[in-house]
Design a protein around this motif. Sequence first.
Motif, PDB file in Angstrom:
ATOM      1  N   UNK A  47       0.754  -1.300  -0.199  1.00 51.74           N
ATOM      2  CA  UNK A  47      -0.070   0.060  -0.011  1.00 51.74           C
ATOM      3  C   UNK A  47       0.750   1.319  -0.078  1.00 51.74           C
ATOM      4  N   UNK A  48       2.176   1.143   0.247  1.00 47.53           N
ATOM      5  CA  UNK A  48       3.256   2.357   0.083  1.00 47.53           C
ATOM      6  C   UNK A  48       3.181   2.962  -1.213  1.00 47.53           C
ATOM      7  N   UNK A  49       2.745   1.998  -2.294  1.00 44.28           N
ATOM      8  CA  UNK A  49       2.741   2.150  -3.784  1.00 44.28           C
ATOM      9  C   UNK A  49       1.644   2.590  -4.523  1.00 44.28           C
ATOM     10  N   UNK A  50       0.412   2.527  -3.813  1.00 40.23           N
ATOM     11  CA  UNK A  50      -0.806   2.867  -4.507  1.00 40.23           C
ATOM     12  C   UNK A  50      -1.731   3.741  -3.544  1.00 40.23           C
ATOM     13  N   UNK A  51      -2.628   4.433  -4.331  1.00 36.95           N
ATOM     14  CA  UNK A  51      -3.749   5.144  -3.694  1.00 36.95           C
ATOM     15  C   UNK A  51      -4.734   4.564  -3.196  1.00 36.95           C
ATOM     16  N   UNK A 549       5.004   6.273  -3.083  1.00 38.34           N
ATOM     17  CA  UNK A 549       6.327   6.305  -3.189  1.00 38.34           C
ATOM     18  C   UNK A 549       6.425   5.522  -4.706  1.00 38.34           C
ATOM     19  N   UNK A 550       7.179   5.912  -5.452  1.00 42.58           N
ATOM     20  CA  UNK A 550       7.622   5.534  -6.951  1.00 42.58           C
ATOM     21  C   UNK A 550       8.362   4.168  -6.849  1.00 42.58           C
ATOM     22  N   UNK A 551       7.732   3.373  -7.477  1.00 38.85           N
ATOM     23  CA  UNK A 551       8.136   1.886  -7.321  1.00 38.85           C
ATOM     24  C   UNK A 551       9.754   1.602  -7.913  1.00 38.85           C
ATOM     25  N   UNK A 552      10.172   2.347  -8.750  1.00 41.41           N
ATOM     26  CA  UNK A 552      11.510   2.203  -9.157  1.00 41.41           C
ATOM     27  C   UNK A 552      12.640   2.916  -8.112  1.00 41.41           C
ATOM     28  N   UNK A 553      12.279   4.056  -7.634  1.00 41.43           N
ATOM     29  CA  UNK A 553      13.068   5.077  -6.860  1.00 41.43           C
ATOM     30  C   UNK A 553      12.823   5.132  -5.443  1.00 41.43           C
ATOM     31  N   UNK A 554      12.020   4.578  -5.027  1.00 37.61           N
ATOM     32  CA  UNK A 554      11.394   4.808  -3.553  1.00 37.61           C
ATOM     33  C   UNK A 554      11.529   6.184  -3.131  1.00 37.61           C
ATOM     34  N   UNK A 555      11.069   7.178  -4.058  1.00 35.97           N
ATOM     35  CA  UNK A 555      10.943   8.614  -3.928  1.00 35.97           C
ATOM     36  C   UNK A 555       9.347   9.008  -4.089  1.00 35.97           C
ATOM     37  N   UNK A 556       9.030  10.137  -3.599  1.00 41.85           N
ATOM     38  CA  UNK A 556       7.399  10.541  -3.572  1.00 41.85           C
ATOM     39  C   UNK A 556       7.064  10.718  -5.150  1.00 41.85           C
ATOM     40  N   UNK A 557       5.916  10.352  -5.030  1.00 42.26           N
ATOM     41  CA  UNK A 557       5.193  10.288  -6.713  1.00 42.26           C
ATOM     42  C   UNK A 557       4.157  11.348  -6.263  1.00 42.26           C
ATOM     43  N   UNK A 558       4.335  12.555  -6.744  1.00 44.18           N
ATOM     44  CA  UNK A 558       3.683  13.789  -6.460  1.00 44.18           C
ATOM     45  C   UNK A 558       2.210  13.878  -7.032  1.00 44.18           C
ATOM     46  N   UNK A 559       1.964  12.876  -8.226  1.00 46.51           N
ATOM     47  CA  UNK A 559       0.627  12.642  -8.710  1.00 46.51           C
ATOM     48  C   UNK A 559      -0.338  12.445  -7.867  1.00 46.51           C
ATOM     49  N   UNK A 560      -0.048  11.863  -6.848  1.00 50.25           N
ATOM     50  CA  UNK A 560      -1.223  11.252  -5.768  1.00 50.25           C
ATOM     51  C   UNK A 560      -1.329  12.333  -4.779  1.00 50.25           C
ATOM     52  N   UNK A 561      -0.232  13.158  -4.599  1.00 47.86           N
ATOM     53  CA  UNK A 561      -0.491  14.249  -3.313  1.00 47.86           C
ATOM     54  C   UNK A 561      -1.721  15.167  -3.350  1.00 47.86           C
ATOM     55  N   UNK A 562      -2.226  15.577  -2.165  1.00 49.33           N
ATOM     56  CA  UNK A 562      -2.982  16.466  -1.963  1.00 49.33           C
ATOM     57  C   UNK A 562      -3.175  16.967  -0.757  1.00 49.33           C
ATOM     58  N   UNK A 563      -3.640  18.233  -0.576  1.00 49.89           N
ATOM     59  CA  UNK A 563      -3.494  19.340   0.387  1.00 49.89           C
ATOM     60  C   UNK A 563      -4.911  19.137   1.149  1.00 49.89           C
ATOM     61  N   UNK A 564      -4.794  18.755   2.713  1.00 54.09           N
ATOM     62  CA  UNK A 564      -5.988  18.937   3.389  1.00 54.09           C
ATOM     63  C   UNK A 564      -6.063  20.444   4.033  1.00 54.09           C
TER      64      UNK A 564
END
Length: 568
Positions: A47-51, A549-564
């Motif tokens: 679940x670290x890798x999908x919304x 997290x991106x599955x290749x790099x383990x870095x943040x995947x900003x497409x899914x990020x949102x702000x409360x």
Amino acid sequence: MSVFTRLGALGALLALAACEPAGDAGQGATSAIDGTFSNGTLSYAAQDYFEATPGKSGGTLRVSTASDTTTLDVHSISHGNVQWLGRILFDCLLYQDEQGNISPWLAKAWDISADGKTYTFHLRDDVTFSDGEKFNARALQVNLEHMRDPATKSPLAAAYIAPYVDGRIIDEYTFEAHLREPYSPFLDVLAQSWLSMISPRQILEAPKSIAEHPIGSGPFVLESYTRDQGANFVKRKGYNWAPAVTRHQGEAYLDRLELSIVPEPMIRFSTLESGQSDFTVDAPTQNARAIRSNPALELRSRIRKANPFRSLTFNVERFPFDDVDVRRAVAKAIDREGLAWITGFGEYLAKGDFLAANTRYYDPAFKDALAYDVNEANRILDQAGWQQRDAQGYRVRNGQRLAAHLLTYETAAYPSSIAVAIQSDLKKIGLEIDIDLLPLAQVTQRRYASDFQLIGGGYWHTNTPDGLFILYHSQAISTAKLIGQNAGRFRDTELDRVLSAARRTTDPAELAGLYRTAQERLAYTIPAVPVFESHVLLAYRKAVKGLIFDTSHNTPFFTSVWLDQEGL
């Protein structure tokens, strides 16, 4: 004379301080890392890798990072920031799933010929670049040619597709890639951000403009970029082709993403703490405890796949490191726990073998082969004929002192204090180290020319254990036509054999055996000294939601990020 002579007292203090918390550093690093260790290997929850659930649209995310890539042409650099920056502007042909298997992205499906030399890609027909150009077979062909064009001067993408010979456009959305030999990592490397797709029109008509205003098909569009200051990105309207693995549908949630280049660690921390920024992709290790204790902040610690961070790389063609016994003694004399503490303040996991613990086919059987043991290091040098010492305590053989120059430059990942601590560690076994601290440009030039005895620092991340080939195979030595990463000019026939064989097979059992042999061989031949895992340490305000997290790099995947918005 060493340029650090004036820092001798500081070096002694650092060396002492490095040893004191060693046990705590290792334990602290393990407990602080995201993921789960089992039998020496590291894994992460799927679940670290999908919304998990859809986010809310709107808002501006203010992000800080420690350094600039100096160019936004991802094909032309190897900078680590591309791992997450590339996912903001670009898309890749393929993506890895949660287990590291290849999954679709801009390619819907693919076929591989029986001889492993022909790959046929079936492409999506609904993708466009932000300049209106279609992503199709022609666009893929143009991008592959740009990656390997000598004018691009690629230190990474070109090497990753080196077996690619040419391609054939079968129809608008079908492309056939021809390789000169079987190359099983081909699909994996095409999933990495450095091999992202750039507008073919821009590549062909205005290639110089890519550096400062690249055109991709990704979830954001570049609004402005000022070198060494930052960049602004805006949501790409109509974007609807995120990797299926991420379970993200449609456009990015954020309206804007504002990136600031902030080299000073304390400023990255203080702006985050005060609410002037929302997210840092380079969380300062010295402030990690304060971040964890702040109820408004979140800290995440991940490890990149493939190659751990190296404290030293040997030039095996230069005295004294043409002798494997000297290399082994050096490797065993370096206090990795202490070095990890100097840089990571208890956040970094010390490492003594050659593959990251979360890499496919990692074998922990050799993790203690180069364990810290000063007595053993001294015994090795005695047996190698270096029994005599001069008045300064340095070893001498046949009238020649055991001495070398360490080439390095100042960087957050490898500060001068690391070089001083290594200098102190090696003095204990009678090896004199002079430290040549030079500007990055000079170090880079000498590195690629193999003009050094010993070079400090460095990591090379990739999403496949083939990272061992990139760093240590003899074909990775730089030539007039290749910017290679085997800077120490290391050659070993048996290692070459198993790494080459691993590129020719896709059988998991065979790959496990080959990479086990490679790891064992590296622990015996010692072309470099691993020091700690390559960490991704990031922090953000708890109003930031939806981080995966991106599955290749383990870095943040900003497409899914949102702000409360209520939490801001």
